[in-house]
Design a protein around this motif. Structure first.
Motif, PDB file in Angstrom:
ATOM      1  N   PRO A 138       0.821  -1.212   0.000  1.00 25.78           N
ATOM      2  CA  PRO A 138       0.000   0.000   0.000  1.00 25.78           C
ATOM      3  C   PRO A 138       0.853   1.258   0.000  1.00 25.78           C
ATOM      4  N   ASN A 139       0.187   2.406  -0.201  1.00 32.43           N
ATOM      5  CA  ASN A 139       0.891   3.683  -0.236  1.00 32.43           C
ATOM      6  C   ASN A 139       1.061   4.301   1.141  1.00 32.43           C
ATOM      7  N   SER A 140       0.233   3.906   2.106  1.00 35.58           N
ATOM      8  CA  SER A 140       0.263   4.474   3.448  1.00 35.58           C
ATOM      9  C   SER A 140       0.596   3.400   4.470  1.00 35.58           C
ATOM     10  N   GLU A 297     -23.701  14.288  -4.032  1.00 37.23           N
ATOM     11  CA  GLU A 297     -23.267  12.926  -3.740  1.00 37.23           C
ATOM     12  C   GLU A 297     -21.829  12.822  -3.236  1.00 37.23           C
ATOM     13  N   SER A 298     -21.197  13.930  -2.970  1.00 36.71           N
ATOM     14  CA  SER A 298     -19.757  13.890  -2.696  1.00 36.71           C
ATOM     15  C   SER A 298     -19.385  13.844  -1.219  1.00 36.71           C
ATOM     16  N   HIS A 299     -20.367  13.848  -0.337  1.00 41.58           N
ATOM     17  CA  HIS A 299     -20.064  13.972   1.101  1.00 41.58           C
ATOM     18  C   HIS A 299     -19.145  12.859   1.599  1.00 41.58           C
ATOM     19  N   ARG A 300     -19.489  11.612   1.303  1.00 44.76           N
ATOM     20  CA  ARG A 300     -18.693  10.489   1.812  1.00 44.76           C
ATOM     21  C   ARG A 300     -17.289  10.492   1.215  1.00 44.76           C
ATOM     22  N   TYR A 301     -17.188  10.870  -0.046  1.00 39.33           N
ATOM     23  CA  TYR A 301     -15.864  10.904  -0.668  1.00 39.33           C
ATOM     24  C   TYR A 301     -14.965  11.916   0.018  1.00 39.33           C
ATOM     25  N   PHE A 302     -15.453  13.134   0.188  1.00 33.98           N
ATOM     26  CA  PHE A 302     -14.622  14.166   0.806  1.00 33.98           C
ATOM     27  C   PHE A 302     -14.333  13.857   2.272  1.00 33.98           C
ATOM     28  N   ALA A 303     -15.250  13.182   2.937  1.00 33.55           N
ATOM     29  CA  ALA A 303     -14.983  12.769   4.319  1.00 33.55           C
ATOM     30  C   ALA A 303     -13.835  11.768   4.362  1.00 33.55           C
ATOM     31  N   SER A 304     -13.768  10.869   3.370  1.00 33.88           N
ATOM     32  CA  SER A 304     -12.693   9.870   3.344  1.00 33.88           C
ATOM     33  C   SER A 304     -11.340  10.498   3.047  1.00 33.88           C
ATOM     34  N   VAL A 305     -11.350  11.701   2.475  1.00 31.91           N
ATOM     35  CA  VAL A 305     -10.101  12.427   2.213  1.00 31.91           C
ATOM     36  C   VAL A 305      -9.738  13.316   3.394  1.00 31.91           C
ATOM     37  N   LEU A 306     -10.638  14.193   3.790  1.00 29.29           N
ATOM     38  CA  LEU A 306     -10.327  15.204   4.799  1.00 29.29           C
ATOM     39  C   LEU A 306     -10.166  14.631   6.196  1.00 29.29           C
ATOM     40  N   TRP A 311      -3.320   9.839   6.382  1.00 28.08           N
ATOM     41  CA  TRP A 311      -2.721  10.714   5.379  1.00 28.08           C
ATOM     42  C   TRP A 311      -2.156  11.983   5.994  1.00 28.08           C
ATOM     43  N   SER A 312      -1.110  12.501   5.367  1.00 27.48           N
ATOM     44  CA  SER A 312      -0.555  13.800   5.731  1.00 27.48           C
ATOM     45  C   SER A 312      -1.424  14.904   5.122  1.00 27.48           C
ATOM     46  N   ALA A 313      -1.216  16.126   5.591  1.00 27.64           N
ATOM     47  CA  ALA A 313      -1.967  17.256   5.049  1.00 27.64           C
ATOM     48  C   ALA A 313      -1.659  17.448   3.564  1.00 27.64           C
ATOM     49  N   GLY A 314      -0.399  17.233   3.175  1.00 29.24           N
ATOM     50  CA  GLY A 314      -0.021  17.387   1.778  1.00 29.24           C
ATOM     51  C   GLY A 314      -0.739  16.400   0.875  1.00 29.24           C
ATOM     52  N   LEU A 317      -4.342  17.500   0.408  1.00 28.37           N
ATOM     53  CA  LEU A 317      -4.453  18.619  -0.530  1.00 28.37           C
ATOM     54  C   LEU A 317      -4.280  18.147  -1.976  1.00 28.37           C
ATOM     55  N   GLY A 318      -3.340  17.205  -2.187  1.00 23.91           N
ATOM     56  CA  GLY A 318      -3.143  16.667  -3.523  1.00 23.91           C
ATOM     57  C   GLY A 318      -4.379  15.950  -4.036  1.00 23.91           C
ATOM     58  N   ALA A 319      -5.014  15.154  -3.168  1.00 21.34           N
ATOM     59  CA  ALA A 319      -6.226  14.439  -3.563  1.00 21.34           C
ATOM     60  C   ALA A 319      -7.355  15.407  -3.873  1.00 21.34           C
ATOM     61  N   LEU A 320      -7.475  16.460  -3.074  1.00 23.73           N
ATOM     62  CA  LEU A 320      -8.524  17.445  -3.325  1.00 23.73           C
ATOM     63  C   LEU A 320      -8.299  18.157  -4.657  1.00 23.73           C
ATOM     64  N   GLY A 321      -7.039  18.505  -4.950  1.00 23.40           N
ATOM     65  CA  GLY A 321      -6.742  19.175  -6.208  1.00 23.40           C
ATOM     66  C   GLY A 321      -7.082  18.313  -7.412  1.00 23.40           C
ATOM     67  N   LEU A 322      -6.725  17.034  -7.352  1.00 23.95           N
ATOM     68  CA  LEU A 322      -7.038  16.134  -8.459  1.00 23.95           C
ATOM     69  C   LEU A 322      -8.541  15.951  -8.614  1.00 23.95           C
ATOM     70  N   THR A 323      -9.240  15.893  -7.489  1.00 23.45           N
ATOM     71  CA  THR A 323     -10.690  15.728  -7.550  1.00 23.45           C
ATOM     72  C   THR A 323     -11.337  16.930  -8.222  1.00 23.45           C
ATOM     73  N   LEU A 324     -10.880  18.112  -7.891  1.00 26.28           N
ATOM     74  CA  LEU A 324     -11.444  19.311  -8.519  1.00 26.28           C
ATOM     75  C   LEU A 324     -11.151  19.351 -10.014  1.00 26.28           C
ATOM     76  N   MET A 325     -10.026  18.730 -10.441  1.00 26.04           N
ATOM     77  CA  MET A 325      -9.737  18.656 -11.871  1.00 26.04           C
ATOM     78  C   MET A 325     -10.811  17.870 -12.610  1.00 26.04           C
ATOM     79  N   CYS A 326     -11.466  16.939 -11.915  1.00 23.73           N
ATOM     80  CA  CYS A 326     -12.517  16.135 -12.542  1.00 23.73           C
ATOM     81  C   CYS A 326     -13.711  16.991 -12.954  1.00 23.73           C
ATOM     82  N   LEU A 327     -13.824  18.191 -12.380  1.00 28.71           N
ATOM     83  CA  LEU A 327     -14.972  19.049 -12.664  1.00 28.71           C
ATOM     84  C   LEU A 327     -14.734  19.972 -13.852  1.00 28.71           C
ATOM     85  N   ILE A 328     -13.477  20.035 -14.328  1.00 29.29           N
ATOM     86  CA  ILE A 328     -13.150  20.904 -15.454  1.00 29.29           C
ATOM     87  C   ILE A 328     -13.750  20.327 -16.738  1.00 29.29           C
TER      88      ILE A 328
END
Length: 358
Positions: A138-140, A297-306, A311-314, A317-328
């Motif tokens: 795993p990564n963590s 529908e995103s509540h559970r997803y963001f809860a699993s990240v935040l 996970w570290s804070a960095g 933040l990386g996961a949140l940034g990539l997720t927001l890219m999905c909205l572009i």
């Protein structure tokens, strides 16, 4: 000095089986003691294969113990293997994976260094040809006391089946897995998370084996276009994961309630599961559908990240940034972001496209 059994479960993986057995036997030789029985024993359970697996297994003679049974799925292999082993520890090696020669020695030293119910280690992701991809799982790294977080519903970071060794007495306190059509796959889920409630877990940092990623022919043809490329595992695509995890959790709750007398929460929290749900909903979705997911529908997803305790804070933040890219708007960006979130191998392909193709 404690001993361990490597149980190799096999079903129609003749093309990989010999390499798995040889990797286990290499650990037998590496940990042999003059004048004593081997510290490492190898048990191969064939789950009703119809390819050339039986001939391969029988070619090893008395070097391995062998059981040939009717096909009932991976859970039946775990249940049977656990009932047959006579050693202090057990490791279930998938027949398409491998162990490195120093794996079992490191595992036994870890068990002997403390009172652990499980020792886990990272696995190198290898291709169908056995070549390392540069990705590890795993990564963590989980804390030694995963039980407290599991009691709150958090699934801790763990390698797939072949990267886990268990104290037999601890695993028997949770097993057997209830058998049904639903429970044929993913036996390692019940072992990995059930064991956390029986004692401490030791996580080794180094990679001590290889997790082989290979695909069916139809998946290979569609991997560059469809959802097959979103999943790292072999047995299930992202849609199957979303359907299977809830009943796995409910079955685990039943096992823990009836065997250990504890009640786990009704719902679990796991980023791996939530990212699969994200991919199912947003891959190739319209911009409107993506924003609708964000709003409703995103509540559970963001809860699993935040709220992720591993996970570290960095990383958050990386996961949140990539997720927001999905909205572009634009499907190229959408595909890139989802594959990067979902599949570690896709991240490597982004950095080293020539290596990924090879």
């Amino acid at each position: 000095m404690k001993d361990i059994t490597v149980v190799i479960g096999n079903y129609n993986y003749a093309r990989f089986l010999r390499e798995a057995i040889e990797s286990a036997l290499a650990n037998v030789h590496a940990n042999a003691r003059p004048g004593y029985d081997d510290r490492v024993r190898v048990l191969v359970i064939d789950d009703g294969s119809t390819d050339g697996s039986r001939a391969i297994i029988e070619s090893y003679g008395e070097r391995v113990s062998a059981v040939f049974k009717e096909n009932q799925g991976q859970s039946s292999v775990y249940n049977l293997g656990l009932s047959l082993v006579q050693t202090e520890y057990v490791l279930f090696l998938d027949s398409d994976d491998i162990l490195y020669p120093d794996a079992i020695g490191a595992v036994l030293r870890a068990f002997e260094s403390g009172d652990y119910a499980k020792v886990q280690f990272r696995l190198d992701v290898i291709g169908e040809d056995g070549v390392r991809t540069g990705v590890r799982v795993p990564n963590s790294t989980p804390p030694s006391d995963c039980a407290a977080l599991l009691r709150r519903g958090w699934l801790y970071p763990s390698p797939p089946a072949s990267g886990n060794a268990y104290r037999v007495s601890a695993l028997r306190s949770v097993f057997p897995i209830p058998m049904s059509l639903h429970h044929r796959k993913a036996a390692d889920f019940f072992a990995i998370y059930g064991i956390a409630l029986t004692g401490a877990i030791c996580a080794l940092d180094g990679a001590l084996g290889g997790y082989r990623v290979h695909r069916k022919a139809e998946d290979k043809r569609s991997a560059s276009l469809g959802q097959a490329g979103l999943s790292l595992g072999n047995c299930e695509d992202v849609s199957e994961v979303e359907l299977s995890f809830p009943w796995r959790w409910e079955t685990l709750r039943h096992m823990i309630r009836t065997r250990l007398g504890e009640d786990l929460p009704a719902h679990f929290i796991d980023f791996s599961y939530e990212k699969n749900r994200l991919c199912v909903r947003l891959y190739e979705a319209s911009t409107f559908e993506r924003w609708r997911w964000l709003m409703f529908e995103s509540h559970r997803y963001f809860a699993s990240v935040l709220r992720n305790p591993y996970w570290s804070a960095g990383k958050k933040l990386g996961a949140l940034g990539l997720t927001l890219m999905c909205l572009i708007p634009g499907r190229f960006v959408n595909r890139f972001a989802l594959r990067y979130i979902s599949n570690p191998a896709a991240r490597l392909a982004t950095r080293h496209p020539a290596t990924a193709r090879g």
